[in-house]
Design a protein around this motif. Structure first.
Motif, PDB file in Angstrom:
ATOM      1  N   GLY A  22       0.838  -1.189   0.000  1.00  0.00           N
ATOM      2  CA  GLY A  22       0.000   0.000   0.000  1.00  0.00           C
ATOM      3  C   GLY A  22       0.869   1.234   0.000  1.00  0.00           C
ATOM      4  O   GLY A  22       1.968   1.239  -0.557  1.00  0.00           O
ATOM      5  N   GLY A  23       0.408   2.279   0.670  1.00  0.00           N
ATOM      6  CA  GLY A  23       1.140   3.533   0.728  1.00  0.00           C
ATOM      7  C   GLY A  23       1.951   3.659   1.999  1.00  0.00           C
ATOM      8  O   GLY A  23       2.136   2.692   2.746  1.00  0.00           O
ATOM      9  N   PHE A  24       2.411   4.874   2.280  1.00  0.00           N
ATOM     10  CA  PHE A  24       3.239   5.085   3.465  1.00  0.00           C
ATOM     11  C   PHE A  24       2.498   4.733   4.741  1.00  0.00           C
ATOM     12  O   PHE A  24       3.069   4.104   5.638  1.00  0.00           O
ATOM     13  CB  PHE A  24       3.753   6.528   3.556  1.00  0.00           C
ATOM     14  CG  PHE A  24       4.386   6.779   4.889  1.00  0.00           C
ATOM     15  CD1 PHE A  24       5.629   6.241   5.186  1.00  0.00           C
ATOM     16  CD2 PHE A  24       3.719   7.487   5.876  1.00  0.00           C
ATOM     17  CE1 PHE A  24       6.200   6.413   6.440  1.00  0.00           C
ATOM     18  CE2 PHE A  24       4.278   7.674   7.131  1.00  0.00           C
ATOM     19  CZ  PHE A  24       5.525   7.129   7.407  1.00  0.00           C
ATOM     20  N   ASP A  25       1.237   5.133   4.867  1.00  0.00           N
ATOM     21  CA  ASP A  25       0.493   4.847   6.094  1.00  0.00           C
ATOM     22  C   ASP A  25       0.439   3.353   6.357  1.00  0.00           C
ATOM     23  O   ASP A  25       0.555   2.910   7.505  1.00  0.00           O
ATOM     24  CB  ASP A  25      -0.920   5.424   6.035  1.00  0.00           C
ATOM     25  CG  ASP A  25      -0.930   6.947   6.117  1.00  0.00           C
ATOM     26  OD1 ASP A  25       0.056   7.532   6.595  1.00  0.00           O
ATOM     27  OD2 ASP A  25      -1.937   7.545   5.689  1.00  0.00           O
ATOM     28  N   ASP A  26       0.280   2.567   5.303  1.00  0.00           N
ATOM     29  CA  ASP A  26       0.237   1.113   5.447  1.00  0.00           C
ATOM     30  C   ASP A  26       1.610   0.573   5.868  1.00  0.00           C
ATOM     31  O   ASP A  26       1.700  -0.308   6.727  1.00  0.00           O
ATOM     32  CB  ASP A  26      -0.197   0.464   4.130  1.00  0.00           C
ATOM     33  CG  ASP A  26      -1.542   0.988   3.668  1.00  0.00           C
ATOM     34  OD1 ASP A  26      -2.533   0.845   4.414  1.00  0.00           O
ATOM     35  OD2 ASP A  26      -1.601   1.573   2.570  1.00  0.00           O
ATOM     36  N   LEU A  27       2.653   1.099   5.256  1.00  0.00           N
ATOM     37  CA  LEU A  27       4.013   0.697   5.604  1.00  0.00           C
ATOM     38  C   LEU A  27       4.309   1.048   7.062  1.00  0.00           C
ATOM     39  O   LEU A  27       4.839   0.224   7.808  1.00  0.00           O
ATOM     40  CB  LEU A  27       5.010   1.401   4.678  1.00  0.00           C
ATOM     41  CG  LEU A  27       6.472   1.021   4.837  1.00  0.00           C
ATOM     42  CD1 LEU A  27       6.714  -0.400   4.339  1.00  0.00           C
ATOM     43  CD2 LEU A  27       7.356   2.006   4.071  1.00  0.00           C
ATOM     44  N   ASP A  28       3.934   2.240   7.461  1.00  0.00           N
ATOM     45  CA  ASP A  28       4.153   2.683   8.838  1.00  0.00           C
ATOM     46  C   ASP A  28       3.372   1.814   9.827  1.00  0.00           C
ATOM     47  O   ASP A  28       3.885   1.453  10.885  1.00  0.00           O
ATOM     48  CB  ASP A  28       3.768   4.148   8.973  1.00  0.00           C
ATOM     49  CG  ASP A  28       4.147   4.721  10.318  1.00  0.00           C
ATOM     50  OD1 ASP A  28       5.301   4.517  10.755  1.00  0.00           O
ATOM     51  OD2 ASP A  28       3.294   5.378  10.948  1.00  0.00           O
ATOM     52  N   ALA A  29       2.141   1.475   9.481  1.00  0.00           N
ATOM     53  CA  ALA A  29       1.336   0.614  10.362  1.00  0.00           C
ATOM     54  C   ALA A  29       2.001  -0.746  10.538  1.00  0.00           C
ATOM     55  O   ALA A  29       2.053  -1.276  11.658  1.00  0.00           O
ATOM     56  CB  ALA A  29      -0.076   0.449   9.800  1.00  0.00           C
ATOM     57  N   LEU A  30       2.528  -1.306   9.454  1.00  0.00           N
ATOM     58  CA  LEU A  30       3.248  -2.578   9.567  1.00  0.00           C
ATOM     59  C   LEU A  30       4.454  -2.433  10.493  1.00  0.00           C
ATOM     60  O   LEU A  30       4.732  -3.320  11.300  1.00  0.00           O
ATOM     61  CB  LEU A  30       3.712  -3.059   8.193  1.00  0.00           C
ATOM     62  CG  LEU A  30       2.659  -3.638   7.279  1.00  0.00           C
ATOM     63  CD1 LEU A  30       3.247  -3.886   5.893  1.00  0.00           C
ATOM     64  CD2 LEU A  30       2.094  -4.926   7.855  1.00  0.00           C
TER      65      LEU A  30
END
Length: 79
Positions: free
Chosen positions: A59-67
């Protein structure tokens, strides 16, 4: 990672990946407009960044950060 040179979320994704100590391949959709179409076809999204780990769409940055916050990113990167 599909990205542009001026996107703040792209820069945040780059920073997070650097902090994880991993390298990545970046596709500059602002420099190669045909790659934006490729990004849309692969991800179904029009915004950047669009991040893939292997063939899996993160996904995008928010998804990467959540992971990363869930401590799942490191496991994905190490596979």
């Amino acid at each position: 990672m599909y990205a542009t040179s001026t996107c703040p979320f792209c820069e945040r994704a780059r920073r997070l990946l650097r902090e994880q100590g991993v390298s990545w391949t970046e596709v500059a959709v602002d420099a190669a407009p045909e790659k934006r179409e490729e990004m849309k076809a692969r991800s179904g999204q029009t915004s950047v960044p669009q991040i893939f780990i292997g063939q899996a769409h993160v996904g995008g940055f928010d998804d990467l950060d959540a992971l990363d916050q869930e401590e799942a990113l490191e496991r994905l990167l190490r596979v």
